[in-house]
Write a protein that holds these residues in place. Structure first.
Motif, PDB file in Angstrom:
ATOM      1  N   ARG A 241      35.561  60.463   8.589  1.00  0.00           N
ATOM      2  CA  ARG A 241      34.737  61.586   9.031  1.00  0.00           C
ATOM      3  C   ARG A 241      34.963  61.834  10.519  1.00  0.00           C
ATOM      4  O   ARG A 241      35.662  62.766  10.902  1.00  0.00           O
ATOM      5  CB  ARG A 241      33.244  61.319   8.751  1.00  0.00           C
ATOM      6  N   ASP A 242      34.393  61.016  11.383  1.00  0.00           N
ATOM      7  CA  ASP A 242      34.532  61.186  12.832  1.00  0.00           C
ATOM      8  C   ASP A 242      35.223  59.972  13.432  1.00  0.00           C
ATOM      9  O   ASP A 242      35.079  58.844  12.943  1.00  0.00           O
ATOM     10  CB  ASP A 242      33.163  61.360  13.497  1.00  0.00           C
ATOM     11  N   SER A 328      31.347  61.610  -1.892  1.00  0.00           N
ATOM     12  CA  SER A 328      31.534  61.946  -0.480  1.00  0.00           C
ATOM     13  C   SER A 328      31.589  60.689   0.389  1.00  0.00           C
ATOM     14  O   SER A 328      31.124  60.699   1.523  1.00  0.00           O
ATOM     15  CB  SER A 328      30.391  62.853  -0.003  1.00  0.00           C
ATOM     16  N   GLN A 330      32.475  58.274   3.021  1.00  0.00           N
ATOM     17  CA  GLN A 330      33.145  58.530   4.295  1.00  0.00           C
ATOM     18  C   GLN A 330      32.953  57.353   5.245  1.00  0.00           C
ATOM     19  O   GLN A 330      32.026  56.547   5.105  1.00  0.00           O
ATOM     20  CB  GLN A 330      32.589  59.810   4.936  1.00  0.00           C
ATOM     21  N   ASP A 332      33.106  56.430   9.575  1.00  0.00           N
ATOM     22  CA  ASP A 332      33.307  56.762  10.983  1.00  0.00           C
ATOM     23  C   ASP A 332      34.121  55.637  11.611  1.00  0.00           C
ATOM     24  O   ASP A 332      33.876  54.454  11.348  1.00  0.00           O
ATOM     25  CB  ASP A 332      31.969  56.895  11.714  1.00  0.00           C
TER      26      ASP A 332
END
Length: 754
Positions: A241-242, A328, A330, A332
């Motif tokens: 994601r990030d 979903s 995810q 980081d």
């Protein structure tokens, strides 16, 4: 002869005395353990397989007996002597009471079962003779079970579909013997495959391999399954994601690593750099994945490796944090970078000795400025000074002094006008700008200065493959002073004239390196190839390629024109644990044209010396059958446009840090064109008859951080002698002082010759 016989009798007496003393400190009721033997038998074992199994099983038996040197346990003998010898050099006796037959039986049987001998039996016993004892293990292997079928269980999950796809690459093959190590490797292979496809939380422990040995015929069926207890997180494909990058992270810092309020966003990455010490594009070029990509272990490792490879950060670590589940799922990503000091100063001192009896030293002082323009650039400035002297012999007083200044500015990326290029490997490409000046002073002879400049690229394709391309490579060499002594000696001597000629090289270079020898690997291939072009563009601009016979200049200087290719191939074969057979072949070809009748002196090839053909003095061989017999008080460096060299060396460990070597070297150099003064220098179809050959023995002292090398070599073949008289093996006479003085060549070097 009588003296040697007395020494032998004395040594034999010492050995006998030490051997008789070894059971002195064995307690009453116990015995000195002298080791174990393993007897192996089985219905399907070949002689070679028995030997291999016997060696493997013998290495597992514990304890190990006292170490021996030449059949004598010297350390045990020192222990028995007591006092200083016991404390400093001694080793206590290994006793029979320390041997646990039952434990060793279980270890050997378990090892056999793990390699498919499911019905193996092991029986241990001891044999005691006086104060000495040994163990004997009788091994019956039975038949080795082999794989019949491999089944990968399937269901409708995405995890199962991926494992099923990976099955085509399985290590488990039909008719292959069962091996627990292979099963473990298969589990790790599946994990690696899944980690590349987003299964971040999957591990080898989530795989179970069941074995059915009841089908008969010494066959087994294997079933590869995912354990039912595998958590949902290990069954999910995760996306990035990030990505947060903290380039000013300090180890032990109390600041929270999740403080994101000062982060700046650049091309999908968040960079937390409050002081703006780094340009964000540096990190964007270094990262191997983008937000939204499926997690990949390779991308993760390459990103870390590239950040380390920038040369700006001392430590790099990362972690992933789960932020979603289900469809979903995810992650980081957080990267914590601890900077190196921005500026540093270093000093390096070297010592050297050459086969032409020159001894010298050099000092290099270097200054480093990291992250010069906030984009990971490295500015380095090195100043070097050194000397070479000979305190006796023909070169006495002809001292050599060197000095130089080199400046490098390296950018961690490709700098190409109008084009953005990046590599996909785990190594950051570099663009280098080079400026350098060198001064060479040979006392009583000449003083030369040279200027170097270059612009080029360096990148690693893999850990084994490295490329270096310099589209612009400029060298200008000019004599500052030539003494009358040198001018008189060089008159009519093309070799000496060549060494002080003005040289202007304007061209390009490309180098490719391939190295299989990583870590402690003893067997593998090494290759280094170099292509050097000069004067092709300058020739087109000035017309030198068209107006043959009339030298052309650029900036009022005559430039060189040539094509130069060199290949260095080495192969290493590990013959045993402590010996290696090393081989090398070097082929160098230079084609001068246009402005040049031969290669510039600094681009020519040389043979002879510590890392070349060791039976001949440094740079003293060739070209061809030529031999400079003029007495000038100093030795010229013989050079050529073509080079062929082959070396073979057997290296073996003798004891402790001492290694031995036996070697043979052969080769020579030649000129591409004829020489009006020197005969026999041009390369011809008879080049094989013009090889120099030499060989010898050597010692190497490996003290971990360097290898000190001593080689003693003698010539076997001298190419300058008349044809038919060049082999001189039959003239070897170690008793003759004249022969030893003319033929024994001692080489002292640092590191291996190749």
């Amino acid at each position: 002869m009588r003296k040697h016989f007395s020494n032998i009798i004395f040594l034999a007496g010492i050995v006998s005395m030490l051997s008789c003393n070894i059971t002195k400190r064995v307690p009453e009721g116990d015995a000195l353990y002298t080791g174990a033997s393993v007897k192996v038998d089985g219905p399907e074992l070949t002689k070679k397989k028995k030997k291999t199994l016997r060696g493997e099983l013998s290495s597992l038996v514990r304890p190990k007996p006292n170490k021996k040197i030449l059949g004598v346990p010297f350390k045990l003998a020192m222990y028995n002597m007591g006092g200083f010898f016991k404390k400093k050099f001694g080793e206590p006796p290994v006793l029979l009471s320390e041997v646990n037959l039952e434990t060793n039986e279980k270890v050997l049987q378990s090892t056999l079962e793990n390699t498919g001998y499911f019905k193996a039996t092991v029986k241990g016993d001891t044999i005691v003779r006086g104060k000495k004892a040994r163990a004997v293990y009788d091994v019956k292997t039975g038949s080795q079970y082999k794989i019949n079928e491999i089944t990968f269980t399937r269901d409708s999950s995405i995890l199962s579909r991926n494992i099923d796809t990976a099955a085509q690459y399985t290590f488990l093959k039909k008719d292959r013997p069962f091996d627990l190590a292979l099963v473990k490797a298969e589990r790790e292979r599946i994990e690696d495959y899944l980690k590349e496809r987003g299964f971040y939380y999957f591990s080898p422990d989530h795989i179970i391999v069941q074995v059915d040995s009841t089908i008969g015929g010494n066959k087994i069926n294997m079933f590869v399954k995912v354990k039912p207890a595998t958590p949902d997180s290990a069954r999910q494909v995760y996306h990035i994601r990030d990505v947060y990058i903290f380039p000013n992270y300090r180890l032990g810092s109390a600041t929270s690593d999740t403080l994101k309020k000062n982060a700046s966003f650049y091309k999908g990455f968040y960079v937390v750099d409050r002081k703006k010490l780094y340009k964000p594009e540096m990190f964007a070029l270094s990262m191997r994945f983008d937000p939204g990509d499926v997690y990949s272990r390779t991308d993760q490792n390459q990103s870390i490796n590239r950040l380390v490879n920038l040369g700006v950060f001392k430590f790099v670590k990362n972690r992933f944090e789960e932020v979603g589940k289900g469809d979903s799922a995810q992650l980081d990503a957080f990267y914590y970078l601890t900077p190196l000091p921005k500026k540093s100063l270093r000093a390096e001192v070297n010592g050297s000795t050459k086969s032409n009896n020159l001894t010298g030293s050099s000092v290099t002082v270097g200054w480093r400025n990291r992250n010069t323009f906030k984009g990971g650039e490295l500015l380095s400035i090195d100043a070097t000074g050194g000397f070479e002297v000979q305190f006796s012999g023909v070169l006495r007083g002809y001292n050599t002094y060197r000095g130089g200044l080199e400046t490098n500015l390296a950018f961690p990326r490709f700098l190409v006008p109008f084009v953005n290029i990046n590599t996909k490997s785990g190594y950051v490409p570099r663009t280098t700008i080079l400026l350098a000046y060198d001064l060479l002073n040979k006392s009583k002879l000449y003083t030369m200065n040279s200027f170097r400049a270059g612009f080029g690229y360096n990148w690693k394709e893999t850990i084994r493959k490295e490329h270096q391309l310099f589209p612009i490579a400029i060298t200008y060499v000019q004599p500052l002073k030539i003494t009358p002594l040198y001018e008189d000696s060089a008159r009519g001597n093309p070799t000496l004239q060549k060494a002080v000629e003005k040289q202007f090289i304007l061209g390009s270079t490309y180098n490719f390196n391939y190295n299989q020898l990583q870590g402690d690997k003893k067997t593998g291939l090494y290759f280094n190839g170099n292509l050097d072009l000069s004067g092709n563009v300058a020739g087109l601009v000035s017309g030198a390629n068209i107006n043959k016979g009339k030298p052309r200049t650029l900036f009022d200087a005559q430039f060189s024109q040539y094509v130069r290719v060199e290949g260095d191939v080495r192969h290493y074969t590990g013959l045993s644990k402590n010996s290696v057979w090393a081989n090398r072949i070097i082929v160098g070809l230079g084609y001068p044209y246009g402005n040049s009748g031969s290669l510039p002196f600094i681009k020519q090839f040389f043979v002879g010396g510590t890392n070349s053909i060791r039976a001949f003095r440094s740079r003293s061989l060739g070209p061809g059958t030529y031999k400079d017999t003029a007495v000038t008080g100093f030795l010229p460096d013989e050079s050529g446009d073509i080079k062929l060299e082959a070396n073979t060396e057997w290296r073996m460990k003798l004891f402790s840090i001492v290694q031995g070597a036996i070697f043979i070297d052969a080769g020579n150099i030649w000129l591409y064109n004829k020489d009006s003064v020197r005969e026999g220098v041009q390369f011809s179809k008879n080049f094989m008859k013009e090889f120099a050959v030499g060989g010898g023995v050597g010692l190497r002292f490996d003290i971990s951080f360097l290898v000190l090398r001593l080689d003693l070599a003698i010539p076997f073949r001298k190419p300058w002698l008349p044809d038919g008289e060049r082999w001189v093996i039959d003239k070897i006479d170690f008793r003759s002082g004249v022969w030893r003085r003319e033929n024994l060549v001692f080489n002292l070097g640092i590191g291996y010759p190749f």
